[in-house]
Write an enzyme that holds these catalytic residues in place. Structure first.
Site: not given
Length: 383
Positions: A86, A88, A117, A150-151, A174, A356
């Site tokens: 992804h 984002d 990520d 995606e997040e 991922d 994150h």
């Protein structure tokens, strides 16, 4: 089948520098499109942002991008394979800069996420395509999908049109954690919004005339098993907000929470338990409770006998000298949406750690190894 170490690292540091928080992926999308064109690959960008804007999920703005999809014709034997990462990142992701330390560790400057990520996955897939072309390596038909958003529960891949996707096997780059690991199952995630209504009254003069919304919520929450509700299912009450002032019986409370389960039916059953707990507590106080449940993504389980697992284990032996470890994850990914469309796949560890958070990091050697692993996953013959 060597990958170009310098190119991998240079591209990683370049790509993480793009501001690409969810729904603001325009810059990184333009870069990916330019790299695909340079390789002679025809790619298309869909109008996912238009669909999401129509659903009132986002507002249209110049930083919106769509999902990017491309197909690379086969040069060897094998069934089509889909590779995905992804575009984002989570917040804080504005002004990211990669710092390469003497020991090969790569971090941000500490005030943003790094963006490994999922830039680690993006770089690995692009490097695979370059190596295939440069070294003329036989490969089956390769499809690549780089989703937006995606997040926030895979919104980009949710609205993607799968009608033209040929692949029945996918590798999603991922997953955090040690290389050689892949998730073969992931949960249903259901968001909860709970509204409890009582009756306001003066807390000093006539509390008996009120209906205490916080008391209703407290009774309901205390009757539920938060945390591990079962071996497969978690429940979390995350926020509670209500009341207007300290000397009034609170009339309204709003609660948010979440259910995750590797078994979809168990997730639904847990939601019903939450509804009953709040309805029973409200009835006991003569108040009202409303539980709104939104299914964000649905669980999947990839067979251990699948093509994806077989290829993954062989590729791990070739590149990492390990058999390849299959794990459960309680995090969602685009594979949850792929599975709904009949695409069996694995979410592969892709050189990212402490994701994150502003402590997120990767390592030079891991980025190179992931690119090598991805290249083996995509070639015609692994044996």
């Amino acid at each position: 089948m060597p990958v170009n170490k310098k190119r991998v690292v240079d591209e990683f540091t370049k790509m993480v520098s793009f501001d690409s928080e969810s729904y603001h992926e325009r810059k990184i999308a333009d870069y990916i499109l330019s790299q695909l064109r340079h390789l002679g690959i025809e790619a298309r960008e869909d109008e996912a942002f238009e669909i999401l804007a129509g659903e009132k999920i986002i507002d249209k703005n110049p930083e919106n991008a769509g999902n990017i999809f491309a197909r690379i014709p086969a040069t060897g034997a094998g069934e089509p394979i889909l590779f995905s990462a992804h575009m984002d990142t989570v917040k804080p992701g504005i002004g990211k800069k990669a710092l390469i330390h003497d020991d090969g560790k790569i971090t941000s400057e500490g005030d943003t996420v790094l963006g490994a990520d999922d830039v680690g996955g993006l770089v690995a897939i692009l490097e695979m395509l370059r190596v295939f072309k440069e070294d003329d390596i036989p490969h089956p038909e390769i499809e690549v999908l780089f989703p937006i958003a995606e997040e926030p529960y895979g919104q980009g891949s949710r609205v993607f049109d799968y009608a033209n996707v040929k692949s029945k096997t996918a590798f999603v780059l991922d997953l955090s954690g040690p290389l050689g690991r892949a998730a073969f199952t992931a949960p249903t995630i259901i968001s909860l919004l709970i509204k409890v209504t009582g009756k306001s009254a003066h807390a000093g003069f006539c509390p008996q005339d009120g209906i205490h919304a916080i008391a209703i919520a407290a009774q309901a929450i205390s009757s539920l098993k938060n945390g591990w509700a079962s071996d497969n299912t978690t429940l979390n009450i995350g926020t509670i907000k209500g009341g207007t002032q300290r000397n009034s019986v609170p009339e309204y409370v709003e609660i948010t929470g979440e259910v995750r389960s590797l078994v979809h039916e168990e997730a639904l059953k847990q939601v019903e338990l939450v509804k009953k707990a709040f309805e029973d507590a409200a009835a006991a106080y003569k108040g009202q409770a409303e539980v709104e449940a939104t299914i964000q993504i649905e669980s999947y389980r990839t067979s251990r006998n699948s093509v994806a697992v077989s290829r993954f284990k062989k590729a791990c032996l070739k590149t990492l000298s390990v058999d390849g470890e299959l794990v459960e994850t309680y995090g969602g990914s685009d594979q949850n949406n792929f599975a709904r469309h009949g695409i069996e796949g694995l979410v592969v560890a892709s050189a990212m750690h402490e994701v994150h958070t502003t402590n997120e990091y990767t390592c030079v050697d891991e980025l190179v190894k992931v690119a090598e692993l991805t290249t083996w996953l995509g070639r015609s013959e692994i044996d």
